[in-house]
Design a protein around this motif. Structure first.
Motif, PDB file in Angstrom:
ATOM      1  N   PRO A 198       0.815  -1.232   0.000  1.00 55.38           N
ATOM      2  CA  PRO A 198       0.000   0.000   0.000  1.00 55.38           C
ATOM      3  C   PRO A 198       0.844   1.275   0.000  1.00 55.38           C
ATOM      4  N   SER A 199       1.893   1.293   0.809  1.00 57.21           N
ATOM      5  CA  SER A 199       2.777   2.460   0.836  1.00 57.21           C
ATOM      6  C   SER A 199       3.496   2.628  -0.491  1.00 57.21           C
ATOM      7  N   LEU A 200       3.917   1.526  -1.088  1.00 58.76           N
ATOM      8  CA  LEU A 200       4.620   1.574  -2.371  1.00 58.76           C
ATOM      9  C   LEU A 200       3.707   2.115  -3.467  1.00 58.76           C
ATOM     10  N   ILE A 201       2.460   1.680  -3.476  1.00 53.12           N
ATOM     11  CA  ILE A 201       1.506   2.137  -4.488  1.00 53.12           C
ATOM     12  C   ILE A 201       1.218   3.624  -4.326  1.00 53.12           C
ATOM     13  N   MET A 202       1.011   4.080  -3.091  1.00 50.52           N
ATOM     14  CA  MET A 202       0.706   5.494  -2.858  1.00 50.52           C
ATOM     15  C   MET A 202       1.905   6.378  -3.221  1.00 50.52           C
ATOM     16  N   THR A 203       3.105   5.919  -2.901  1.00 47.44           N
ATOM     17  CA  THR A 203       4.300   6.682  -3.259  1.00 47.44           C
ATOM     18  C   THR A 203       4.452   6.775  -4.771  1.00 47.44           C
ATOM     19  N   THR A 204       4.227   5.655  -5.457  1.00 46.64           N
ATOM     20  CA  THR A 204       4.303   5.652  -6.920  1.00 46.64           C
ATOM     21  C   THR A 204       3.270   6.590  -7.521  1.00 46.64           C
ATOM     22  N   LEU A 205       2.042   6.547  -7.003  1.00 40.03           N
ATOM     23  CA  LEU A 205       0.983   7.423  -7.499  1.00 40.03           C
ATOM     24  C   LEU A 205       1.336   8.892  -7.275  1.00 40.03           C
ATOM     25  N   GLU A 206       1.903   9.186  -6.113  1.00 40.40           N
ATOM     26  CA  GLU A 206       2.317  10.564  -5.813  1.00 40.40           C
ATOM     27  C   GLU A 206       3.377  11.042  -6.803  1.00 40.40           C
ATOM     28  N   TYR A 207       4.370  10.186  -7.087  1.00 39.83           N
ATOM     29  CA  TYR A 207       5.420  10.561  -8.028  1.00 39.83           C
ATOM     30  C   TYR A 207       4.870  10.732  -9.448  1.00 39.83           C
ATOM     31  N   LEU A 208       3.931   9.880  -9.841  1.00 37.76           N
ATOM     32  CA  LEU A 208       3.361   9.983 -11.182  1.00 37.76           C
ATOM     33  C   LEU A 208       2.588  11.292 -11.349  1.00 37.76           C
ATOM     34  N   VAL A 209       1.825  11.678 -10.330  1.00 39.25           N
ATOM     35  CA  VAL A 209       1.086  12.940 -10.407  1.00 39.25           C
ATOM     36  C   VAL A 209       2.060  14.116 -10.414  1.00 39.25           C
ATOM     37  N   LEU A 210       3.139  14.027  -9.624  1.00 41.15           N
ATOM     38  CA  LEU A 210       4.154  15.084  -9.649  1.00 41.15           C
ATOM     39  C   LEU A 210       4.789  15.178 -11.026  1.00 41.15           C
ATOM     40  N   PHE A 211       5.013  14.028 -11.664  1.00 39.61           N
ATOM     41  CA  PHE A 211       5.570  14.023 -13.020  1.00 39.61           C
ATOM     42  C   PHE A 211       4.624  14.728 -13.993  1.00 39.61           C
ATOM     43  N   LEU A 212       3.328  14.444 -13.889  1.00 36.66           N
ATOM     44  CA  LEU A 212       2.340  15.123 -14.727  1.00 36.66           C
ATOM     45  C   LEU A 212       2.345  16.624 -14.464  1.00 36.66           C
ATOM     46  N   PHE A 213       2.519  16.993 -13.207  1.00 37.60           N
ATOM     47  CA  PHE A 213       2.559  18.403 -12.846  1.00 37.60           C
ATOM     48  C   PHE A 213       3.774  19.079 -13.481  1.00 37.60           C
ATOM     49  N   PHE A 214       4.920  18.412 -13.437  1.00 31.98           N
ATOM     50  CA  PHE A 214       6.122  18.958 -14.069  1.00 31.98           C
ATOM     51  C   PHE A 214       5.902  19.142 -15.569  1.00 31.98           C
TER      52      PHE A 214
END
Length: 246
Positions: A198-214
Protein backbone atom coordinates in the motif's frame (compact mmCIF):
# COMPACT_ATOMS: atom_id res chain seq x y z
CA UNK A 1 12.55 52.88 -26.60
CA UNK A 2 12.82 49.10 -26.79
CA UNK A 3 14.95 47.64 -24.00
CA UNK A 4 16.44 44.64 -25.77
CA UNK A 5 18.69 43.74 -22.81
CA UNK A 6 15.70 43.52 -20.47
CA UNK A 7 13.68 41.37 -22.85
CA UNK A 8 16.71 39.16 -23.56
CA UNK A 9 17.34 38.72 -19.82
CA UNK A 10 13.74 37.68 -19.22
CA UNK A 11 13.88 35.24 -22.12
CA UNK A 12 17.06 33.66 -20.73
CA UNK A 13 15.45 33.38 -17.30
CA UNK A 14 12.45 31.57 -18.76
CA UNK A 15 14.71 29.26 -20.73
CA UNK A 16 16.60 28.45 -17.53
CA UNK A 17 13.34 27.63 -15.73
CA UNK A 18 12.30 25.46 -18.68
CA UNK A 19 15.57 23.53 -18.37
CA UNK A 20 14.97 23.12 -14.63
CA UNK A 21 11.55 21.63 -15.36
CA UNK A 22 13.07 19.18 -17.84
CA UNK A 23 15.68 18.13 -15.28
CA UNK A 24 12.95 17.68 -12.67
CA UNK A 25 10.93 15.53 -15.09
CA UNK A 26 13.95 13.25 -15.48
CA UNK A 27 14.36 13.01 -11.71
CA UNK A 28 10.87 11.58 -11.06
CA UNK A 29 11.41 8.24 -12.91
CA UNK A 30 14.73 7.86 -11.11
CA UNK A 31 12.96 8.28 -7.77
CA UNK A 32 10.39 5.64 -8.75
CA UNK A 33 13.15 3.18 -9.67
CA UNK A 34 14.94 3.88 -6.38
CA UNK A 35 11.71 3.40 -4.41
CA UNK A 36 11.09 -0.05 -5.89
CA UNK A 37 14.70 -1.12 -5.42
CA UNK A 38 14.65 -0.02 -1.78
CA UNK A 39 11.35 -1.82 -1.23
CA UNK A 40 12.93 -5.04 -2.48
CA UNK A 41 15.98 -4.51 -0.27
CA UNK A 42 13.92 -3.91 2.88
CA UNK A 43 11.80 -6.99 2.22
CA UNK A 44 14.38 -9.46 0.90
CA UNK A 45 17.76 -8.07 1.97
CA UNK A 46 17.95 -9.78 5.35
CA UNK A 47 17.56 -13.25 3.81
CA UNK A 48 20.76 -15.02 2.78
CA UNK A 49 19.37 -16.18 -0.57
CA UNK A 50 18.91 -12.58 -1.69
CA UNK A 51 21.94 -10.84 -0.15
CA UNK A 52 24.00 -10.70 -3.33
CA UNK A 53 21.26 -9.22 -5.47
CA UNK A 54 20.29 -6.91 -2.59
CA UNK A 55 23.81 -5.48 -2.54
CA UNK A 56 23.59 -4.81 -6.28
CA UNK A 57 20.15 -3.25 -5.90
CA UNK A 58 21.40 -1.15 -2.99
CA UNK A 59 24.13 0.33 -5.17
CA UNK A 60 21.70 1.31 -7.91
CA UNK A 61 19.06 2.44 -5.42
CA UNK A 62 21.51 4.93 -3.91
CA UNK A 63 22.59 6.25 -7.31
CA UNK A 64 19.07 6.67 -8.66
CA UNK A 65 17.76 7.99 -5.33
CA UNK A 66 20.42 10.66 -4.84
CA UNK A 67 20.34 11.73 -8.49
CA UNK A 68 16.55 11.66 -8.66
CA UNK A 69 16.15 13.70 -5.48
CA UNK A 70 18.64 16.34 -6.68
CA UNK A 71 17.00 16.57 -10.12
CA UNK A 72 13.53 16.79 -8.60
CA UNK A 73 14.71 19.55 -6.28
CA UNK A 74 15.96 21.54 -9.28
CA UNK A 75 12.61 21.11 -11.03
CA UNK A 76 10.60 21.98 -7.93
CA UNK A 77 12.54 25.21 -7.47
CA UNK A 78 11.87 25.92 -11.14
CA UNK A 79 8.11 25.54 -10.62
CA UNK A 80 8.08 28.02 -7.75
CA UNK A 81 10.25 30.46 -9.70
CA UNK A 82 7.98 30.01 -12.72
CA UNK A 83 5.00 31.01 -10.54
CA UNK A 84 6.82 33.94 -8.89
CA UNK A 85 7.07 32.43 -5.41
CA UNK A 86 9.82 33.59 -3.05
CA UNK A 87 9.77 30.36 -1.02
CA UNK A 88 11.82 28.12 -3.29
CA UNK A 89 14.62 28.19 -0.69
CA UNK A 90 12.41 26.07 1.61
CA UNK A 91 12.84 23.03 -0.66
CA UNK A 92 16.60 23.48 -0.67
CA UNK A 93 16.47 23.60 3.14
CA UNK A 94 14.32 20.45 3.27
CA UNK A 95 16.80 18.68 0.98
CA UNK A 96 19.75 19.61 3.21
CA UNK A 97 17.86 18.64 6.36
CA UNK A 98 17.11 15.28 4.76
CA UNK A 99 20.80 14.55 4.40
CA UNK A 100 21.49 15.66 7.98
CA UNK A 101 18.64 13.47 9.23
CA UNK A 102 19.95 10.49 7.30
CA UNK A 103 23.30 10.72 9.07
CA UNK A 104 21.88 11.67 12.47
CA UNK A 105 19.27 8.89 12.46
CA UNK A 106 21.80 6.16 11.65
CA UNK A 107 24.56 7.29 13.99
CA UNK A 108 22.84 9.27 16.76
CA UNK A 109 19.05 8.97 17.05
CA UNK A 110 18.58 5.24 16.45
CA UNK A 111 21.42 3.99 18.70
CA UNK A 112 20.73 6.75 21.25
CA UNK A 113 17.08 5.80 21.74
CA UNK A 114 17.93 2.12 22.04
CA UNK A 115 20.51 2.97 24.71
CA UNK A 116 17.91 4.65 26.94
CA UNK A 117 16.58 2.24 29.51
CA UNK A 118 12.99 2.19 30.66
CA UNK A 119 11.39 3.30 27.38
CA UNK A 120 9.84 1.48 24.45
CA UNK A 121 12.60 2.10 21.92
CA UNK A 122 10.55 1.04 18.90
CA UNK A 123 7.70 3.36 19.89
CA UNK A 124 10.12 6.22 20.57
CA UNK A 125 11.78 5.80 17.16
CA UNK A 126 8.38 5.72 15.49
CA UNK A 127 7.28 8.92 17.25
CA UNK A 128 10.51 10.78 16.43
CA UNK A 129 10.41 9.64 12.79
CA UNK A 130 6.78 10.68 12.40
CA UNK A 131 7.43 14.10 13.94
CA UNK A 132 10.32 14.60 11.55
CA UNK A 133 8.41 13.36 8.50
CA UNK A 134 5.21 15.33 9.06
CA UNK A 135 7.13 18.47 9.99
CA UNK A 136 8.85 18.43 6.62
CA UNK A 137 5.53 17.75 4.90
CA UNK A 138 3.99 20.77 6.66
CA UNK A 139 6.88 23.06 5.73
CA UNK A 140 6.91 21.87 2.12
CA UNK A 141 3.13 22.24 1.89
CA UNK A 142 3.50 25.85 3.03
CA UNK A 143 5.90 26.47 0.15
CA UNK A 144 3.70 24.68 -2.38
CA UNK A 145 0.62 26.59 -1.19
CA UNK A 146 2.29 29.93 -1.97
CA UNK A 147 1.51 29.41 -5.68
CA UNK A 148 -2.09 28.19 -5.38
CA UNK A 149 -3.57 31.46 -6.69
CA UNK A 150 -1.47 31.67 -9.84
CA UNK A 151 -0.49 28.13 -10.82
CA UNK A 152 -1.82 26.67 -14.06
CA UNK A 153 -3.34 23.17 -14.32
CA UNK A 154 -4.84 23.47 -10.87
CA UNK A 155 -6.47 20.02 -10.93
CA UNK A 156 -3.06 18.34 -11.23
CA UNK A 157 -1.59 20.74 -8.68
CA UNK A 158 -4.26 20.07 -6.04
CA UNK A 159 -4.18 16.33 -6.75
CA UNK A 160 -0.48 16.31 -5.99
CA UNK A 161 -0.92 18.31 -2.79
CA UNK A 162 -3.62 15.89 -1.66
CA UNK A 163 -1.43 12.84 -2.26
CA UNK A 164 1.63 14.55 -0.78
CA UNK A 165 -0.11 15.40 2.49
CA UNK A 166 -2.37 12.35 2.92
CA UNK A 167 -0.62 9.57 1.01
CA UNK A 168 1.07 8.00 4.03
CA UNK A 169 -2.15 8.11 6.05
CA UNK A 170 -4.12 6.49 3.22
CA UNK A 171 -1.45 3.79 2.87
CA UNK A 172 -1.60 3.10 6.62
CA UNK A 173 -5.38 2.82 6.62
CA UNK A 174 -5.48 0.60 3.52
CA UNK A 175 -2.73 -1.61 4.93
CA UNK A 176 -4.59 -1.86 8.23
CA UNK A 177 -7.83 -2.84 6.53
CA UNK A 178 -6.10 -5.46 4.38
CA UNK A 179 -3.66 -6.96 6.85
CA UNK A 180 -4.79 -5.68 10.23
CA UNK A 181 -3.45 -2.89 12.41
CA UNK A 182 -0.66 -3.35 14.94
CA UNK A 183 2.49 -5.46 14.86
CA UNK A 184 2.75 -8.14 12.17
CA UNK A 185 4.71 -11.35 12.46
CA UNK A 186 6.51 -11.85 9.16
CA UNK A 187 7.39 -15.35 8.00
CA UNK A 188 8.69 -14.70 4.49
CA UNK A 189 10.16 -11.87 2.37
CA UNK A 190 7.15 -12.07 0.07
CA UNK A 191 4.88 -11.37 3.01
CA UNK A 192 7.03 -8.41 4.02
CA UNK A 193 6.85 -7.06 0.47
CA UNK A 194 3.05 -7.38 0.42
CA UNK A 195 2.76 -5.52 3.74
CA UNK A 196 4.63 -2.62 2.19
CA UNK A 197 2.60 -2.66 -1.02
CA UNK A 198 0.00 0.00 0.00
CA UNK A 199 2.78 2.46 0.84
CA UNK A 200 4.62 1.57 -2.37
CA UNK A 201 1.51 2.14 -4.49
CA UNK A 202 0.71 5.49 -2.86
CA UNK A 203 4.30 6.68 -3.26
CA UNK A 204 4.30 5.65 -6.92
CA UNK A 205 0.98 7.42 -7.50
CA UNK A 206 2.32 10.56 -5.81
CA UNK A 207 5.42 10.56 -8.03
CA UNK A 208 3.36 9.98 -11.18
CA UNK A 209 1.09 12.94 -10.41
CA UNK A 210 4.15 15.08 -9.65
CA UNK A 211 5.57 14.02 -13.02
CA UNK A 212 2.34 15.12 -14.73
CA UNK A 213 2.56 18.40 -12.85
CA UNK A 214 6.12 18.96 -14.07
CA UNK A 215 5.11 18.19 -17.66
CA UNK A 216 2.07 20.48 -17.47
CA UNK A 217 4.22 23.31 -16.13
CA UNK A 218 6.80 22.68 -18.82
CA UNK A 219 4.29 23.12 -21.64
CA UNK A 220 2.63 26.03 -19.88
CA UNK A 221 6.06 27.64 -19.50
CA UNK A 222 6.66 27.50 -23.26
CA UNK A 223 3.36 29.18 -23.99
CA UNK A 224 3.86 31.73 -21.22
CA UNK A 225 7.36 32.54 -22.44
CA UNK A 226 6.12 33.32 -25.94
CA UNK A 227 3.13 35.39 -24.85
CA UNK A 228 4.97 37.24 -22.11
CA UNK A 229 7.90 38.15 -24.39
CA UNK A 230 5.45 39.67 -26.86
CA UNK A 231 3.82 41.56 -24.01
CA UNK A 232 7.22 42.79 -22.81
CA UNK A 233 8.05 43.95 -26.32
CA UNK A 234 4.84 45.96 -26.51
CA UNK A 235 5.39 47.51 -23.09
CA UNK A 236 9.01 48.34 -23.90
CA UNK A 237 8.05 50.14 -27.12
CA UNK A 238 5.82 52.29 -24.94
CA UNK A 239 2.98 53.32 -27.24
CA UNK A 240 0.91 56.11 -25.70
CA UNK A 241 -2.37 57.49 -26.93
CA UNK A 242 -2.29 61.23 -27.63
CA UNK A 243 -5.03 63.29 -26.06
CA UNK A 244 -7.80 64.23 -28.50
CA UNK A 245 -7.28 67.48 -30.39
CA UNK A 246 -9.63 70.24 -29.33
Amino acid sequence: MLDYDSVSGKAKSREQIRMQLIIGSIGIPLLIVSTYLMSFIFSFGSYSDYRTISRIFSYYANITGVTGAAFTLVGTIGILQRNRSSLAWIFAGVYIIGWIWRFAFSHVIFPGLFAIEGIDSILAISVVSNIYGYSLIAVSFYAWWSIHNVVANRSVYFSYLFLYTTGSVIAYLVGGLLFGFGVHVIYSPEESFMLGMPSLIMTTLEYLVLFLFFISQLFDSRKDSRDTILQDLGESIGFQHSPPML
